[in-house]
Design a protein around this motif. Structure first.
Motif, PDB file in Angstrom:
ATOM      1  N   ASP A   1      -7.088  -4.160  -2.383  1.00  0.00           N
ATOM      2  CA  ASP A   1      -8.533  -4.112  -2.132  1.00  0.00           C
ATOM      3  C   ASP A   1      -8.920  -4.482  -0.709  1.00  0.00           C
ATOM      4  O   ASP A   1     -10.085  -4.330  -0.330  1.00  0.00           O
ATOM      5  CB  ASP A   1      -9.264  -5.025  -3.120  1.00  0.00           C
ATOM      6  CG  ASP A   1      -8.923  -6.492  -2.910  1.00  0.00           C
ATOM      7  OD1 ASP A   1      -7.782  -6.788  -2.498  1.00  0.00           O
ATOM      8  OD2 ASP A   1      -9.794  -7.337  -3.179  1.00  0.00           O
ATOM      9  N   ASP A   2      -7.976  -4.945   0.102  1.00  0.00           N
ATOM     10  CA  ASP A   2      -8.254  -5.327   1.490  1.00  0.00           C
ATOM     11  C   ASP A   2      -8.213  -4.073   2.361  1.00  0.00           C
ATOM     12  O   ASP A   2      -7.155  -3.492   2.592  1.00  0.00           O
ATOM     13  CB  ASP A   2      -7.203  -6.339   1.956  1.00  0.00           C
ATOM     14  CG  ASP A   2      -7.505  -6.894   3.346  1.00  0.00           C
ATOM     15  OD1 ASP A   2      -8.089  -6.166   4.166  1.00  0.00           O
ATOM     16  OD2 ASP A   2      -7.140  -8.053   3.612  1.00  0.00           O
ATOM     17  N   LEU A   3      -9.381  -3.670   2.860  1.00  0.00           N
ATOM     18  CA  LEU A   3      -9.487  -2.417   3.593  1.00  0.00           C
ATOM     19  C   LEU A   3      -8.648  -2.410   4.870  1.00  0.00           C
ATOM     20  O   LEU A   3      -8.015  -1.408   5.207  1.00  0.00           O
ATOM     21  CB  LEU A   3     -10.952  -2.123   3.933  1.00  0.00           C
ATOM     22  CG  LEU A   3     -11.250  -0.747   4.544  1.00  0.00           C
ATOM     23  CD1 LEU A   3     -10.766   0.357   3.622  1.00  0.00           C
ATOM     24  CD2 LEU A   3     -12.737  -0.612   4.816  1.00  0.00           C
ATOM     25  N   SER A   4      -8.623  -3.537   5.597  1.00  0.00           N
ATOM     26  CA  SER A   4      -7.838  -3.586   6.828  1.00  0.00           C
ATOM     27  C   SER A   4      -6.349  -3.439   6.539  1.00  0.00           C
ATOM     28  O   SER A   4      -5.613  -2.767   7.271  1.00  0.00           O
ATOM     29  CB  SER A   4      -8.101  -4.892   7.581  1.00  0.00           C
ATOM     30  OG  SER A   4      -7.728  -6.017   6.807  1.00  0.00           O
ATOM     31  N   LEU A   5      -5.884  -4.059   5.457  1.00  0.00           N
ATOM     32  CA  LEU A   5      -4.482  -3.945   5.064  1.00  0.00           C
ATOM     33  C   LEU A   5      -4.174  -2.525   4.591  1.00  0.00           C
ATOM     34  O   LEU A   5      -3.110  -1.967   4.897  1.00  0.00           O
ATOM     35  CB  LEU A   5      -4.149  -4.953   3.965  1.00  0.00           C
ATOM     36  CG  LEU A   5      -2.683  -5.061   3.532  1.00  0.00           C
ATOM     37  CD1 LEU A   5      -1.780  -5.327   4.719  1.00  0.00           C
ATOM     38  CD2 LEU A   5      -2.525  -6.152   2.479  1.00  0.00           C
ATOM     39  N   ILE A   6      -5.101  -1.931   3.860  1.00  0.00           N
ATOM     40  CA  ILE A   6      -4.932  -0.547   3.408  1.00  0.00           C
ATOM     41  C   ILE A   6      -4.741   0.388   4.595  1.00  0.00           C
ATOM     42  O   ILE A   6      -3.839   1.224   4.615  1.00  0.00           O
ATOM     43  CB  ILE A   6      -6.150  -0.095   2.580  1.00  0.00           C
ATOM     44  CG1 ILE A   6      -6.161  -0.798   1.224  1.00  0.00           C
ATOM     45  CG2 ILE A   6      -6.139   1.423   2.387  1.00  0.00           C
ATOM     46  CD1 ILE A   6      -7.428  -0.541   0.426  1.00  0.00           C
ATOM     47  N   ASN A   7      -5.587   0.236   5.607  1.00  0.00           N
ATOM     48  CA  ASN A   7      -5.511   1.112   6.774  1.00  0.00           C
ATOM     49  C   ASN A   7      -4.178   0.953   7.497  1.00  0.00           C
ATOM     50  O   ASN A   7      -3.543   1.943   7.889  1.00  0.00           O
ATOM     51  CB  ASN A   7      -6.663   0.808   7.733  1.00  0.00           C
ATOM     52  CG  ASN A   7      -8.013   1.231   7.164  1.00  0.00           C
ATOM     53  OD1 ASN A   7      -8.089   2.098   6.305  1.00  0.00           O
ATOM     54  ND2 ASN A   7      -9.081   0.593   7.625  1.00  0.00           N
ATOM     55  N   GLY A   8      -3.732  -0.296   7.673  1.00  0.00           N
ATOM     56  CA  GLY A   8      -2.471  -0.540   8.368  1.00  0.00           C
ATOM     57  C   GLY A   8      -1.273  -0.005   7.601  1.00  0.00           C
ATOM     58  O   GLY A   8      -0.385   0.642   8.179  1.00  0.00           O
ATOM     59  N   LEU A   9      -1.244  -0.266   6.297  1.00  0.00           N
ATOM     60  CA  LEU A   9      -0.115   0.187   5.480  1.00  0.00           C
ATOM     61  C   LEU A   9      -0.099   1.707   5.354  1.00  0.00           C
ATOM     62  O   LEU A   9       0.972   2.332   5.400  1.00  0.00           O
ATOM     63  CB  LEU A   9      -0.187  -0.448   4.095  1.00  0.00           C
ATOM     64  CG  LEU A   9       0.188  -1.921   3.994  1.00  0.00           C
ATOM     65  CD1 LEU A   9       0.042  -2.417   2.557  1.00  0.00           C
ATOM     66  CD2 LEU A   9       1.620  -2.141   4.464  1.00  0.00           C
ATOM     67  N   SER A  10      -1.260   2.304   5.184  1.00  0.00           N
ATOM     68  CA  SER A  10      -1.329   3.758   5.051  1.00  0.00           C
ATOM     69  C   SER A  10      -0.780   4.449   6.295  1.00  0.00           C
ATOM     70  O   SER A  10      -0.009   5.416   6.208  1.00  0.00           O
ATOM     71  CB  SER A  10      -2.775   4.207   4.809  1.00  0.00           C
ATOM     72  OG  SER A  10      -3.281   3.669   3.613  1.00  0.00           O
ATOM     73  N   PHE A  11      -1.159   3.930   7.450  1.00  0.00           N
ATOM     74  CA  PHE A  11      -0.685   4.505   8.714  1.00  0.00           C
ATOM     75  C   PHE A  11       0.828   4.352   8.837  1.00  0.00           C
ATOM     76  O   PHE A  11       1.537   5.309   9.197  1.00  0.00           O
ATOM     77  CB  PHE A  11      -1.387   3.816   9.883  1.00  0.00           C
ATOM     78  CG  PHE A  11      -0.930   4.306  11.228  1.00  0.00           C
ATOM     79  CD1 PHE A  11      -1.366   5.537  11.716  1.00  0.00           C
ATOM     80  CD2 PHE A  11      -0.075   3.542  12.009  1.00  0.00           C
ATOM     81  CE1 PHE A  11      -0.941   5.997  12.958  1.00  0.00           C
ATOM     82  CE2 PHE A  11       0.347   4.002  13.246  1.00  0.00           C
ATOM     83  CZ  PHE A  11      -0.079   5.224  13.726  1.00  0.00           C
ATOM     84  N   ALA A  12       1.341   3.148   8.529  1.00  0.00           N
ATOM     85  CA  ALA A  12       2.778   2.888   8.653  1.00  0.00           C
ATOM     86  C   ALA A  12       3.584   3.734   7.674  1.00  0.00           C
ATOM     87  O   ALA A  12       4.646   4.271   8.029  1.00  0.00           O
ATOM     88  CB  ALA A  12       3.057   1.405   8.425  1.00  0.00           C
ATOM     89  N   LEU A  13       3.107   3.856   6.430  1.00  0.00           N
ATOM     90  CA  LEU A  13       3.825   4.635   5.426  1.00  0.00           C
ATOM     91  C   LEU A  13       3.832   6.126   5.777  1.00  0.00           C
ATOM     92  O   LEU A  13       4.834   6.814   5.558  1.00  0.00           O
ATOM     93  CB  LEU A  13       3.194   4.420   4.055  1.00  0.00           C
ATOM     94  CG  LEU A  13       3.369   3.016   3.462  1.00  0.00           C
ATOM     95  CD1 LEU A  13       2.507   2.849   2.211  1.00  0.00           C
ATOM     96  CD2 LEU A  13       4.834   2.743   3.135  1.00  0.00           C
ATOM     97  N   LYS A  14       2.737   6.601   6.325  1.00  0.00           N
ATOM     98  CA  LYS A  14       2.667   8.007   6.739  1.00  0.00           C
ATOM     99  C   LYS A  14       3.672   8.275   7.853  1.00  0.00           C
ATOM    100  O   LYS A  14       4.347   9.321   7.850  1.00  0.00           O
ATOM    101  CB  LYS A  14       1.253   8.353   7.205  1.00  0.00           C
ATOM    102  CG  LYS A  14       1.070   9.822   7.567  1.00  0.00           C
ATOM    103  CD  LYS A  14      -0.372  10.134   7.933  1.00  0.00           C
ATOM    104  CE  LYS A  14      -0.538  11.608   8.271  1.00  0.00           C
ATOM    105  NZ  LYS A  14      -1.946  11.940   8.629  1.00  0.00           N
ATOM    106  N   LYS A  15       3.800   7.339   8.806  1.00  0.00           N
ATOM    107  CA  LYS A  15       4.766   7.500   9.891  1.00  0.00           C
ATOM    108  C   LYS A  15       6.191   7.528   9.360  1.00  0.00           C
ATOM    109  O   LYS A  15       7.076   8.153   9.950  1.00  0.00           O
ATOM    110  CB  LYS A  15       4.618   6.363  10.908  1.00  0.00           C
ATOM    111  CG  LYS A  15       3.400   6.482  11.803  1.00  0.00           C
ATOM    112  CD  LYS A  15       3.425   5.444  12.915  1.00  0.00           C
ATOM    113  CE  LYS A  15       4.591   5.673  13.865  1.00  0.00           C
ATOM    114  NZ  LYS A  15       4.574   4.724  14.986  1.00  0.00           N
ATOM    115  N   GLN A  16       6.424   6.838   8.228  1.00  0.00           N
ATOM    116  CA  GLN A  16       7.750   6.816   7.608  1.00  0.00           C
ATOM    117  C   GLN A  16       8.013   8.075   6.772  1.00  0.00           C
ATOM    118  O   GLN A  16       9.101   8.247   6.226  1.00  0.00           O
ATOM    119  CB  GLN A  16       7.888   5.590   6.720  1.00  0.00           C
ATOM    120  CG  GLN A  16       7.955   4.268   7.466  1.00  0.00           C
ATOM    121  CD  GLN A  16       9.289   4.060   8.170  1.00  0.00           C
ATOM    122  OE1 GLN A  16      10.350   4.267   7.597  1.00  0.00           O
ATOM    123  NE2 GLN A  16       9.242   3.657   9.437  1.00  0.00           N
TER     124      GLN A  16
END
Length: 232
Positions: free
Chosen positions: A9-24
């Motif tokens: 539910d943490d939007l800032s964490l969602i944004n960071g993880l989504s970006f990192a996972l997409k790069k992977q």
């Protein structure tokens, strides 16, 4: 492309993880509440789930129990709680790993990659394991004790396979953990192994307090007793 289900539910964490996972190279679906997660889970197929323990409308633990009713998909818990009781609870109900906030992104990605590699290896196996009254149908991911099917978590299943693939060989805790996690051991909490062993024994042993299948070898580790000669 591997699909990851992120429940956070943490939007800032969602944004960071989504970006990192997409790069992977991972495709990621996101849910911010328990209700939203349950709706998505029922309609989609995922390779790994990342669960926040504290959600606005419920607990990640309860969501894990729902997922485990129908799937052995790898599950990683994310939480700010680092108490041993919280960790044990998460593993006991079917979680495969547990990471406390704040965490380093590289560590989380390493855990994700390791869990997905192990999952692929088990899914590709085409043989059966049969020893000491326990049969594992690796192609189907099913375990039987004296012909009765057992309900194991993903981690319990993987641990059992590791033992049965190495009959009568003493495995040190470090060896077991390195096989289960397949990543740098400094990131691993070895206390989780004790939880796994205890939980697995309650399901496969006739008398868990006097194990005859998974034996403790004092000062060395554990071994699978293929011939059922009794505990050490």
């Amino acid at each position: 492309m591997k699909r990851i289900f992120l429940v956070e539910d943490d939007l800032s964490l969602i944004n960071g993880l989504s970006f990192a996972l997409k790069k992977q190279g991972y495709e990621t679906d996101i849910a911010r509440t328990s209700v939203e997660a349950q709706n998505l889970w029922g309609n989609e197929d995922y390779d790994l789930v990342i669960l926040d323990v504290s959600l606005p409308d419920g607990s990640g633990y309860e969501l894990c129990k729902i997922i485990r009713r129908t799937s052995k998909v790898p599950i990683i818990f994310l939480t700010a709680a680092d108490e041993e009781t919280d960790i044990i609870m998460g593993l006991d109900i079917g979680g495969d790993d547990y990471i406390t906030k704040p965490f380093k992104l590289a560590i989380l990605l390493s855990r994700i990659n390791a869990l997905l590699r192990r999952s692929d290896n088990f899914n590709e196996t085409t043989t059966e394991l049969n020893s000491n009254g326990i049969k594992v149908k690796l192609l189907k991911g099913e375990v039987y004790k004296n012909e009765s099917q057992l309900d194991l978590t993903a981690s319990e299943y993987k641990l059992l396979c590791l033992f049965m693939e190495n009959p009568d060989i003493v495995l040190s805790p470090e060896q077991i953990l390195s096989k289960l996690w397949d990543c740098d051991e400094k990131y691993i909490d070895s206390s989780t192994l004790t939880v796994y062993i205890r939980r697995l024994r309650t399901k496969i042993e006739d008398t868990p307090g006097q194990p005859q299948k998974i034996l403790t070898v004092r000062g060395m580790g554990y071994k699978w007793n293929a011939a059922d000669r009794g505990a050490l």
